[in-house]
Motif scaffolding. Structure first.
Motif, PDB file in Angstrom:
ATOM      1  N   PHE A 331      48.726 -25.165  49.481  1.00 35.29           N
ATOM      2  CA  PHE A 331      47.973 -24.195  48.690  1.00 35.29           C
ATOM      3  C   PHE A 331      46.827 -24.863  47.937  1.00 35.29           C
ATOM      4  N   THR A 332      47.024 -26.101  47.507  1.00 36.50           N
ATOM      5  CA  THR A 332      45.955 -26.822  46.814  1.00 36.50           C
ATOM      6  C   THR A 332      44.800 -27.147  47.761  1.00 36.50           C
ATOM      7  N   LEU A 333      45.124 -27.567  48.980  1.00 29.13           N
ATOM      8  CA  LEU A 333      44.082 -27.867  49.958  1.00 29.13           C
ATOM      9  C   LEU A 333      43.247 -26.626  50.273  1.00 29.13           C
ATOM     10  N   ILE A 334      43.926 -25.497  50.483  1.00 31.13           N
ATOM     11  CA  ILE A 334      43.195 -24.255  50.751  1.00 31.13           C
ATOM     12  C   ILE A 334      42.349 -23.868  49.547  1.00 31.13           C
ATOM     13  N   GLY A 335      42.939 -24.013  48.347  1.00 38.40           N
ATOM     14  CA  GLY A 335      42.283 -23.568  47.123  1.00 38.40           C
ATOM     15  C   GLY A 335      41.178 -24.471  46.621  1.00 38.40           C
ATOM     16  N   PHE A 369      44.352 -19.838  45.274  1.00 36.74           N
ATOM     17  CA  PHE A 369      45.517 -20.499  45.860  1.00 36.74           C
ATOM     18  C   PHE A 369      46.002 -21.665  44.996  1.00 36.74           C
ATOM     19  N   CYS A 370      45.108 -22.247  44.203  1.00 34.62           N
ATOM     20  CA  CYS A 370      45.478 -23.409  43.396  1.00 34.62           C
ATOM     21  C   CYS A 370      46.499 -23.082  42.309  1.00 34.62           C
ATOM     22  N   THR A 371      46.563 -21.819  41.891  1.00 32.62           N
ATOM     23  CA  THR A 371      47.536 -21.454  40.863  1.00 32.62           C
ATOM     24  C   THR A 371      48.953 -21.703  41.345  1.00 32.62           C
ATOM     25  N   SER A 372      49.221 -21.460  42.628  1.00 35.33           N
ATOM     26  CA  SER A 372      50.534 -21.750  43.195  1.00 35.33           C
ATOM     27  C   SER A 372      50.560 -23.119  43.859  1.00 35.33           C
TER      28      SER A 372
END
Length: 459
Positions: A331-335, A369-372
Motif C-alpha cells: 500500500f505504501t508503494l502504491i501510495g 493508500f499510504c494511510t493503510s
C-alpha cells in the motif's frame, strides 16, 4: 536485533470460539463504542484540517495582485480561465502587499508551532505568523494522542478500518474547507473564513469531552462484550515496562523506515496542500470560486481512497491471510510511487486545464493508500508506544511543511510553467526515495523492545 520477518504476532480474532465474548460475531461494529470513537475522531480531524488549510485559499484573496509581474509573465502563463458564474463578488476584504517569500513563510508558519508538540493579520505579518504557529502548537498533539488511544481501542485486525475512518476526516476537512473558503471569500469577506471554522471547532470540543474516554475500561456506555473483545485482542501486544526503551526505539530500523516514508510523502502532500490554490490561480488562472472547488477535488479522491483502502487492507490480512508487512509495503508503494508519476505528468500538461486537474487529482487520490501503509505501521511494530513513535515520525514529517512552501515559493518567483515543473520534480523524487526505503526496511511485526509481559500498558 530486530525480529526476523515471519508470521505476524497478530491474534487471529476470527478464530475465537463461536459464542464467546471475544468472537467478532458477538460484537457488531454498528453503534459500538470503538466505531463511535472513530466517527468523532473523523469529525475532529475534519475540523483540524479545515482550520489548517483555510488560509491557503484566504491568502489568495488577502494579497494584492502583482500587476507588474503579470505583465512580464503573460507569455509564460496560461490565458485566464473565466468563471461561468456572473455573480458579483465581495471586494471589501483588506489587501496586503506581501511578496512571494513572505507568503511562503506565512503558509509554513503553522508547522513551526506544530513541530514543537508533535491576533488579527492587520497588526502585521509577524502577528499572523505567530498566531498560525500557536494554532500549529495546539494541533501538534492530536495525531500522537489519537495513535495512543487506538493502541488501547483498536483490535489488530480492525486497525486499518478504524484508523482510516478517523484519519479520513482530515481529507474531507480539506475537501469542504477549500471550496467553502473560496465561497466565503467570494461572497462575504476572507475574515469570516477564520470565524466560521473556529466556532465549529469549539462546538466539536464539547461533544468530544462528553462521549469519549481514553480506554475501553473507563468508557461510560461500552457494552461488557465489546470491552472484553477489545481487551482480549490487544493484551498480547502491549507492554508493562514502566520506562520507555528510548535507546532501542531510536535504534529501530523499522521506525526509521516510517520516518523516511512520512517525511517523503508529506513533502508532496504539504506542498500541494498549501500551494495548490496558488497554482490554480497563477498558472491555470482560475478565479477564487473555481479555485476553491478545484483545489478540493484531489482531496475528495484521497478521502474515498483512504476509506476504501482501509477496508481492503484488513480484508487482505484477515480473509486472504496476507502478512501485515506485505500489506503495509504494498500500500505504501502504491501510495507514493503513483502520486510521484502523476505529479510529474501534471507539470507537462501546459494549459490543458482538464488534464492538469485530472493528473493532480489522481496523484493525490493514490496517496490515500499510504494511510493503510506506513501511516499506521506504528501500531504494528509497537502498539504500547504508538503515540511516542508517531510523535517522533510526525516531528520529521512536519519539516516538509516548514520548508516545502518556502522552497516552492522561492522557486516560483515568476510563476512560470517551468518553475512549477521543478517544484513537482523535487516532490516526486523525494516521494520515490521514501517508497523504496520503506519497502526495503519496513516491518509488520511487534518489535521485541516493544513487548515486556502481557498486560495492558498505559501510554
Amino acid at each position: 536485533m530486530e525480529p526476523e520477518e515471519g508470521a505476524d504476532r497478530t491474534p487471529l480474532l476470527k478464530e475465537s470460539p463461536p459464542g464467546t465474548s471475544t468472537g467478532t460475531g458477538t460484537v457488531p461494529a454498528c453503534c459500538s463504542a470503538r466505531y463511535n470513537l472513530a466517527l468523532l475522531a473523523f469529525f475532529g480531524f475534519f475540523l483540524l484540517y479545515a482550520l489548517r488549510v483555510n488560509l491557503s485559499v484566504a491568502l489568495v484573496d488577502m494579497v494584492e495582485p502583482n500587476t507588474s509581474l503579470a505583465k512580464n509573465t503573460t507569455s509564460n502563463v496560461c490565458p485566464e480561465h473565466s468563471s461561468t458564474i456572473n455573480v458579483p463578488r465581495n471586494t471589501s476584504g483588506k489587501k496586503y502587499s506581501w511578496d512571494a517569500d513572505t507568503q511562503g513563510w506565512i503558509l509554513g508558519s503553522f508547522f513551526y508551532g506544530y513541530i514543537i508538540t508533535q491576533i488579527p493579520a492587520n497588526l502585521g505579518v509577524g502577528y499572523l505568523i505567530a498566531v498560525r504557529a500557536l494554532e500549529g502548537l495546539g494541533e501538534g498533539v492530536t495525531f500522537p494522542a489519537m495513535h495512543s488511544m487506538w493502541s488501547s481501542w483498536a483490535p489488530p485486525l480492525e486497525r486499518s478500518k478504524l484508523l482510516s475512518i478517523s484519519y479520513a476526516g482530515a481529507q474531507l476537512g480539506t475537501v469542504v474547507s477549500l471550496p467553502l473558503s473560496g465561497l466565503i471569500c467570494y461572497y462575504m469577506n476572507w475574515i469570516y473564513v477564520f470565524y466560521i471554522f473556529g466556532a465549529l471547532g469549539v462546538l466539536w470540543f464539547f461533544f468530544w469531552m462528553w462521549f469519549v474516554s481514553d480506554t475501553p475500561e473507563t468508557h461510560w456506555s461500552i457494552s461488557h462484550a465489546e470491552k472484553e473483545y477489545i481487551l482480549s485482542s490487544v493484551k498480547d501486544q502491549l507492554s508493562t515496562q514502566k520506562s520507555v526503551p528510548w535507546r532501542r526505539i531510536l535504534g529501530s530500523l523499522p521506525l526509521w523506515a516510517i520516518v523516511v516514508a512520512q517525511f517523503s510523502y508529506n513533502w508532496t502532500f504539504y506542498t500541494l496542500l498549501t500551494l495548490l490554490p496558488t497554482y490554480m490561480k497563477e498558472i491555470l488562472r482560475f478565479d477564487a470560486q473555481e479555485n476553491g472547488f478545484l483545489s478540493a477535488l484531489p482531496y475528495f479522491g484521497c478521502w474515498l481512497c483512504i476509506i476504501l483502502s482501509g477496508q481492503i487492507a484488513d480484508h487482505l490480512r484477515e480473509k486472504q491471510n496476507l502478512s501485515t508487512v506485505c500489506v503495509r509495503k504494498s500500500f505504501t508503494l502504491i501510495g507514493m510511487i503513483g502520486p510521484a508519476v502523476f505529479l510529474v505528468a501534471a507539470g507537462f500538461t501546459g494549459c490543458n486545464y482538464e488534464l492538469a486537474v485530472a493528473f493532480v487529482t489522481i496523484s493525490t487520490t493514490l496517496g490515500g493508500f499510504c494511510t493503510s501503509g506506513y501511516s499506521i505501521n506504528h501500531l504494528d511494530i509497537a502498539p504500547s508506544y504508538a503515540g511516542i513513535l508517531l510523535g517522533i515520525t510526525n516531528s520529521f514529517g512536519t519539516i516538509p511543511g516548514m520548508v516545502g512552501p518556502v522552497i516552492a515559493k522561492n522557486l516560483t518567483h515568476n510563476n512560470t510553467v517551468g518553475e512549477w515543473q521543478t517544484v513537482f520534480y523535487i516532490a516526486a523524487s523525494i516521494n520515490l526515495f521514501g517508497a523504496i526505503f520503506f519497502a526495503l526496511f519496513g516491518s509488520g511485526e511487534v518489535q521485541d523492545w516493544a513487548v515486556s509481559g502481557y498486560h495492558l500498558h498505559r501510554n
